[in-house]
Write a protein that holds these residues in place. Structure first.
Motif, PDB file in Angstrom:
ATOM      1  N   PRO A  62     -76.336-100.364  53.418  1.00 19.49           N
ATOM      2  CA  PRO A  62     -75.963-100.136  52.012  1.00 19.49           C
ATOM      3  C   PRO A  62     -75.359 -98.734  51.839  1.00 19.49           C
ATOM      4  O   PRO A  62     -76.063 -97.784  51.513  1.00 19.49           O
ATOM      5  CB  PRO A  62     -77.285-100.266  51.249  1.00 19.49           C
ATOM      6  CG  PRO A  62     -78.285-100.770  52.228  1.00 19.49           C
ATOM      7  CD  PRO A  62     -77.790-100.405  53.595  1.00 19.49           C
ATOM      8  N   GLY A  63     -74.082 -98.591  52.105  1.00 20.73           N
ATOM      9  CA  GLY A  63     -73.395 -97.299  52.060  1.00 20.73           C
ATOM     10  C   GLY A  63     -73.390 -96.666  53.444  1.00 20.73           C
ATOM     11  O   GLY A  63     -74.067 -97.136  54.375  1.00 20.73           O
ATOM     12  N   GLU A  84     -66.234 -90.615  59.437  1.00 16.82           N
ATOM     13  CA  GLU A  84     -64.802 -90.888  59.235  1.00 16.82           C
ATOM     14  C   GLU A  84     -64.568 -91.638  57.926  1.00 16.82           C
ATOM     15  O   GLU A  84     -63.615 -92.419  57.801  1.00 16.82           O
ATOM     16  CB  GLU A  84     -64.276 -91.672  60.459  1.00 16.82           C
ATOM     17  CG  GLU A  84     -64.503 -90.868  61.741  1.00 16.82           C
ATOM     18  CD  GLU A  84     -64.087 -91.577  63.030  1.00 16.82           C
ATOM     19  OE1 GLU A  84     -63.474 -92.661  62.969  1.00 16.82           O
ATOM     20  OE2 GLU A  84     -64.381 -91.021  64.112  1.00 16.82           O
ATOM     21  N   ILE A  85     -65.433 -91.373  56.941  1.00 16.43           N
ATOM     22  CA  ILE A  85     -65.374 -92.143  55.694  1.00 16.43           C
ATOM     23  C   ILE A  85     -64.065 -91.920  54.917  1.00 16.43           C
ATOM     24  O   ILE A  85     -63.673 -92.757  54.109  1.00 16.43           O
ATOM     25  CB  ILE A  85     -66.618 -91.858  54.828  1.00 16.43           C
ATOM     26  CG1 ILE A  85     -66.718 -92.862  53.685  1.00 16.43           C
ATOM     27  CG2 ILE A  85     -66.629 -90.461  54.257  1.00 16.43           C
ATOM     28  CD1 ILE A  85     -68.056 -93.454  53.510  1.00 16.43           C
ATOM     29  N   PHE A 113     -66.942 -98.476  52.742  1.00 13.44           N
ATOM     30  CA  PHE A 113     -65.995 -98.993  51.752  1.00 13.44           C
ATOM     31  C   PHE A 113     -65.934 -98.141  50.480  1.00 13.44           C
ATOM     32  O   PHE A 113     -65.079 -98.370  49.628  1.00 13.44           O
ATOM     33  CB  PHE A 113     -66.385-100.439  51.392  1.00 13.44           C
ATOM     34  CG  PHE A 113     -66.179-101.391  52.548  1.00 13.44           C
ATOM     35  CD1 PHE A 113     -67.037-101.379  53.645  1.00 13.44           C
ATOM     36  CD2 PHE A 113     -65.101-102.258  52.567  1.00 13.44           C
ATOM     37  CE1 PHE A 113     -66.841-102.226  54.726  1.00 13.44           C
ATOM     38  CE2 PHE A 113     -64.889-103.115  53.644  1.00 13.44           C
ATOM     39  CZ  PHE A 113     -65.757-103.092  54.728  1.00 13.44           C
ATOM     40  N   SER A 114     -66.860 -97.180  50.338  1.00 15.17           N
ATOM     41  CA  SER A 114     -66.972 -96.424  49.080  1.00 15.17           C
ATOM     42  C   SER A 114     -65.650 -95.775  48.662  1.00 15.17           C
ATOM     43  O   SER A 114     -65.245 -95.875  47.506  1.00 15.17           O
ATOM     44  CB  SER A 114     -68.018 -95.315  49.221  1.00 15.17           C
ATOM     45  OG  SER A 114     -69.307 -95.856  49.286  1.00 15.17           O
ATOM     46  N   LYS A 115     -65.028 -95.102  49.605  1.00 17.11           N
ATOM     47  CA  LYS A 115     -63.859 -94.283  49.242  1.00 17.11           C
ATOM     48  C   LYS A 115     -62.574 -95.112  49.357  1.00 17.11           C
ATOM     49  O   LYS A 115     -61.815 -95.211  48.405  1.00 17.11           O
ATOM     50  CB  LYS A 115     -63.784 -93.048  50.152  1.00 17.11           C
ATOM     51  CG  LYS A 115     -65.104 -92.338  50.368  1.00 17.11           C
ATOM     52  CD  LYS A 115     -65.616 -91.560  49.176  1.00 17.11           C
ATOM     53  CE  LYS A 115     -67.001 -90.987  49.461  1.00 17.11           C
ATOM     54  NZ  LYS A 115     -67.545 -90.142  48.428  1.00 17.11           N
ATOM     55  N   GLY A 121     -71.496 -99.774  53.692  1.00  9.17           N
ATOM     56  CA  GLY A 121     -71.007 -98.906  54.762  1.00  9.17           C
ATOM     57  C   GLY A 121     -71.364 -99.515  56.101  1.00  9.17           C
ATOM     58  O   GLY A 121     -71.990-100.573  56.178  1.00  9.17           O
ATOM     59  N   PHE A 122     -70.939 -98.850  57.158  1.00 10.67           N
ATOM     60  CA  PHE A 122     -71.279 -99.350  58.494  1.00 10.67           C
ATOM     61  C   PHE A 122     -71.139 -98.237  59.514  1.00 10.67           C
ATOM     62  O   PHE A 122     -70.526 -97.190  59.243  1.00 10.67           O
ATOM     63  CB  PHE A 122     -70.397-100.551  58.879  1.00 10.67           C
ATOM     64  CG  PHE A 122     -68.929-100.239  58.929  1.00 10.67           C
ATOM     65  CD1 PHE A 122     -68.333 -99.775  60.093  1.00 10.67           C
ATOM     66  CD2 PHE A 122     -68.144-100.371  57.790  1.00 10.67           C
ATOM     67  CE1 PHE A 122     -66.989 -99.467  60.127  1.00 10.67           C
ATOM     68  CE2 PHE A 122     -66.788-100.050  57.822  1.00 10.67           C
ATOM     69  CZ  PHE A 122     -66.211 -99.600  58.990  1.00 10.67           C
ATOM     70  N   GLY A 123     -71.729 -98.486  60.675  1.00  6.49           N
ATOM     71  CA  GLY A 123     -71.566 -97.557  61.791  1.00  6.49           C
ATOM     72  C   GLY A 123     -71.122 -98.338  63.009  1.00  6.49           C
ATOM     73  O   GLY A 123     -71.392 -99.545  63.128  1.00  6.49           O
TER      74      GLY A 123
END
Ligand SMILES: Cc1ncc(COP(=O)(O)O)c(C=O)c1O
Length: 390
Positions: free
Chosen positions: A97-98, A203-204, A233-235, A245-247
């Protein structure tokens, strides 16, 4: 209630205070220009919102696997292999989640008390906060403002010790907008391989590069096995409130992260992952238009700041932040940010909100309309002109 000692080592971003103060003044009837907030002012593209509606209607209302829906992990792996050249498979991807949980879990899974974490500073405050929370020692590494906030490699070399365990990178960078050149990444890769460091590469903002390129350090030889790429996906897709989000990381770490997800969030909301799938596979024109608009605003902000006596701003190469030098105003960062808010109704953030190394700077987010940016800059200019006259 008695709290664990470690809670005293966790901080919440001081920047949120400024945002709250701006909102309070606004509620009291003041006209406030918000140049503090670090999120796109655009709404999530409508096709992504429709995909979430469709997913809810189709029954994506249940628990899913801790590491993410298999089809979404595959799509992310395929997309990042194609877009960023990362050598990755679905097993390397963990959805959270983010992006923040990836940062938190990467440190939780790898750091022991007393380990040293090298953080180029100023930096996104979560890095140091979480490292300290876990009992690790934060070792700030200076950035060179005159070279687009590049990492000071000589200083970094001096700060590496046998206890060094992790290097956290963020390019494009919050708060400076700096983008690390390929040559720096190559030098950093060599250093981290030689000293056996884990690299957390945030790398967001990789979708928001205005000049040149921002490659991932994980694409350099021998790096994919020691790097955690943090993204989300936030930005890029203006989805801050969705929490997606993801890693991308070595498989053994991905398994530990799945266990951490299992024990904390259970999983990322499944209909949100479906919306994420749509974001990656749907038309990218709204995203491209948003980035083009940020680029145009960047020109407005840089020109406006450089027209103000005592202020200097070099063009930020990425993200949507400007980090002007304000030493020439005779005010310290917090004083200036404070006075701009109280007297001119402009929310900015003091550079020191991103670490002591941010002194002498303000952070302005240009995730606001050109009209508001012009108004905010005019107010800053007026405030400083009056100060110089006084
Ligand atoms: C550098 C950096 N990393 C991570 C994040 C967190 O992103 P998310 O909203 O996906 O948790 C932010 C948000 O401001 C950021 O600036």
């Amino acid at each position: 209630m008695r709290f664990a000692e470690r809670m005293g080592r966790l901080s919440t971003a001081a920047s949120f205070d400024m945002l709250a103060r701006g909102k309070a003044l606004e509620a009291a009837g003041r006209s406030i220009i918000h140049l503090g907030i670090g999120e796109p002012d655009f709404d999530t593209p409508s096709f992504i919102r429709r995909a979430a509606d469709a997913a809810l209607a189709a029954g994506y209302t249940h628990y899913g696997p801790a590491a993410g829906l298999p089809e979404f992990r595959k799509l992310i792996a395929d997309t990042w292999r194609a877009r960023r050249g990362l050598a990755c498979e679905p097993a390397n991807v963990v959805v959270t989640p983010g992006a923040k949980p990836i940062l938190f879990f990467a440190m939780l899974a790898t750091l022991e008390a007393g380990d040293e974490v090298l953080i180029p500073s100023p930096a996104f405050p979560t890095y140091a906060s979480v490292a300290q929370f876990l009992g690790a020692r934060v070792v700030p590494v200076p950035l060179v403002a005159e070279r687009g906030f590049d990492v000071d490699l000589a200083a970094l070399r001096q700060r590496i010790t046998p206890r060094s365990r992790m290097l956290i990178l963020n390019s494009p960078h919050n708060p400076t907008g700096g983008v690390l050149p390929r040559a720096t990444l190559e030098a950093l890769a060599e250093l981290t391989r030689r000293n056996d460091l884990i690299v957390v590469s945030d790398e967001i903002y990789a979708g928001m590069v205005h000049e040149g390129e921002s490659p991932s350090i994980a694409t350099l030889p021998g790096m994919v096995e020691r790097t955690v790429v943090v993204d989300g996906f936030s930005k890029t897709y203006a989805m801050t409130g969705w929490r997606l989000g993801f890693g991308i990381m070595p498989e053994p770490l991905a398994r530990h992260m799945a266990a951490l997800m299992n024990n904390s969030n259970s999983c990322t909301a499944t209909f949100v992952q479906k919306a994420g799938e749509a974001a990656l596979t749907g038309p990218q024109d709204e995203v491209m238009a948003m980035v083009a608009e940020f680029r145009a605003r960047r020109e407005v902000v840089v020109a406006g700041l450089n027209a103000i006596p005592g202020v200097h701003c070099s063009p930020p190469a990425g993200a949507f932040y400007a980090f002007p030098r304000i030493l020439g105003t005779g005010l310290r960062s917090e004083e200036l940010a404070d006075q701009l808010l109280e007297e001119s109704g402009v929310v900015t953030l003091p550079g020191t909100g991103f670490g002591a190394e941010g002194e002498g700077h303000l952070r302005l987010s240009y995730a606001n309309s050109r009209e508001n940016l012009r108004e905010g800059l005019a107010r800053i200019q007026e405030f400083l002109a009056a100060r110089v006259r006084a």
